[in-house]
Structures are given as structure tokens and as C-alpha cells.
Write a protein that holds these residues in place. Structure first.
Motif: not given
Length: 249
Positions: A167-183
Motif C-alpha cells: 500500500r505504498g508505506v515503507v515500515i521496518p523489516r523486523d518486529a523489534d524495529d517495527q515496534q520502535e517505529a510504530a505509534q
């Protein structure tokens, strides 16, 4: 450094040029065959579990990679700008067979283009389905693949990353990085499309799932299991640490 585009349907990102085993021959061939590789992995007693520490991620056709080392015959070291990671500010880093990135070069990172021609919230207008939920449900039953980041197989964070990338949104690859970047989202305020993160006390996040309803998620559980939608209970509930949200543009 040169930015090239991946020239094969799916290529696997390895921790080192000597990481692939004999059982991995089909996926590192000049013309990789994911289906044949998955069959070989399934037939080998240590096929899937032996991928731990060898495979980092995957890249797909048309995805840009920045080549940083071409000194090893038959291999290139790359970083993947579509796959943010705390290990390298430029993107996830690893090794690919050189033949897999023999395509054209580009000066433009060509960020993912969102899926078009699809209602972003299909279904009953009064109870819309979040696009990440409806998208992930298309892969129910698909076998878990360590490092998987394509419709041939996903790991937990790969499934999440893929739904937002489409859907055109770049988010981190790994779960720990995703948690850090998410609202951050309070656990009692989650809604469909949010993410549940799992961690043991004193340890980083090790698992992620897409919330389909409060207390329920769709996720890629572990090696030997298929993607499934289920309630968060038992050991999973004991390690549920927090929740987060990424907008879909």
C-alpha cells in the motif's frame, strides 16, 4: 555505490556468501526456483530450521538494492532501502547472488506504489475491513518461512511489512524495529489493523501479529506452522507486551 533493481521474482538475502547449503541450491541458482526450494526444505529434516542465522530477508523483482561490495565472485553485498533496519541506516544489509541483481541500474529509489483499483476498506460500509487484515487473510495457511518476505512464504514481521509495502508505506523489516517505529497504542484501545508485539521480560520484541479484533490476530507463528488467525491466549498472552499502529496512506 550503485543502486540496481532485483531481476528475479524472489531472491533471498543471506548472512554470508557461504551461508547457503546444498538444500538451498534451487534458490541461489541464476534462475531461482522458490517452489523447488520449498519442496527441498520440506523433505530435509533440518531444512527449515537450519535457515536460522543463514537467511536475513528476501527481495522481490523490481526492488532496489544498493550494491556495496562486489569483490566476492558470484555474490554482491547490498543494502535494501525498502527494508529499514537499525543495523544500517541505509536499509537491511546482506548478500545476494550477483546474477539476481543483473538488471538495470536506477538513480531513483522507486518507493513502492500502493495497490490501485481496490477499495481500501472493502466489505460492509458500517464494518469496514482494514486493508492489512483483508490482505493478510489471503495468505491463511501459507507455510511460515524464516526470513520470508514474499507470497512464497513469510515470517511474522515479513507478513506485516509486506501488507504495508503493498500500500505504498515503507515500515521496518523486523518486529523489534517495527515496534520502535510504530505509534504506541494502549492494549485496551486496539482496533483492526493495529499490531500486537510480543516480548519476554528484559528481552526485545520477538514476535508480531496484525490485530483483527481485540484479543485476536493474524500472524505467521513459527517454523512448521502456517499463517493463521486466532485468539491471543496461553503463552502468547503471557508475552504480549504492547501494541502499535502504522497509518496506511
Amino acid at each position: 555505490m550503485i543502486t540496481r533493481l532485483v531481476a528475479v521474482p524472489v531472491s533471498t538475502l543471506w548472512s554470508a556468501p557461504d551461508a547457503p547449503r546444498r538444500v538451498d541450491a534451487a534458490i541461489v541458482a541464476d534462475r531461482p526456483n522458490s517452489a523447488a526450494w520449498l519442496r527441498e526444505l520440506a523433505a530435509d529434516a533440518d531444512g527449515h530450521r537450519g535457515l536460522h542465522g543463514r537467511i536475513l530477508s528476501q527481495v522481490v523483482e523490481g526492488e532496489p538494492v544498493i550494491v556495496i561490495d562486489e569483490s566476492t565472485p558470484g555474490w554482491v553485498e547490498v543494502v535494501c532501502p525498502w527494508q529499514p533496519s537499525n543495523t544500517d541506516p541505509r536499509g537491511y544489509r546482506g548478500w545476494l547472488p550477483a546474477a539476481h541483481v543483473a538488471g538495470r541500474t536506477t538513480d531513483d529509489p522507486l518507493w513502492p506504489v500502493p495497490v490501485t483499483g481496490v477499495d481500501p476498506f472493502p466489505g460492509d460500509a458500517l464494518q469496514p475491513v482494514h486493508p492489512a487484515v483483508s490482505g493478510a487473510r489471503e495468505y491463511l495457511g501459507l507455510a511460515y518461512l524464516w526470513g520470508g518476505l514474499s507470497p512464497a512464504g513469510f515470517d511474522c514481521s515479513g507478513l506485516v511489512h509486506w501488507q504495508w509495502r503493498l500500500r505504498g508505506v515503507v515500515i521496518p523489516r523486523d518486529a523489534d524495529d517495527q515496534q520502535e517505529a510504530a505509534q504506541p497504542v494502549e492494549l485496551d484501545a486496539v482496533r483492526p489493523g493495529d499490531l500486537y508485539f510480543f516480548a519476554r521480560p528484559g528481552s526485545p520484541v520477538h514476535h508480531v501479529g496484525i490485530v483483527t479484533a481485540p484479543g485476536t490476530m493474524i500472524h505467521a507463528p513459527e517454523t512448521g506452522s502456517g499463517i493463521r488467525e486466532e485468539a491471543v491466549d496461553g503463552e502468547r498472552l503471557a508475552t504480549l507486551s504492547c501494541a502499535g499502529r502504522f497509518d496506511i496512506g
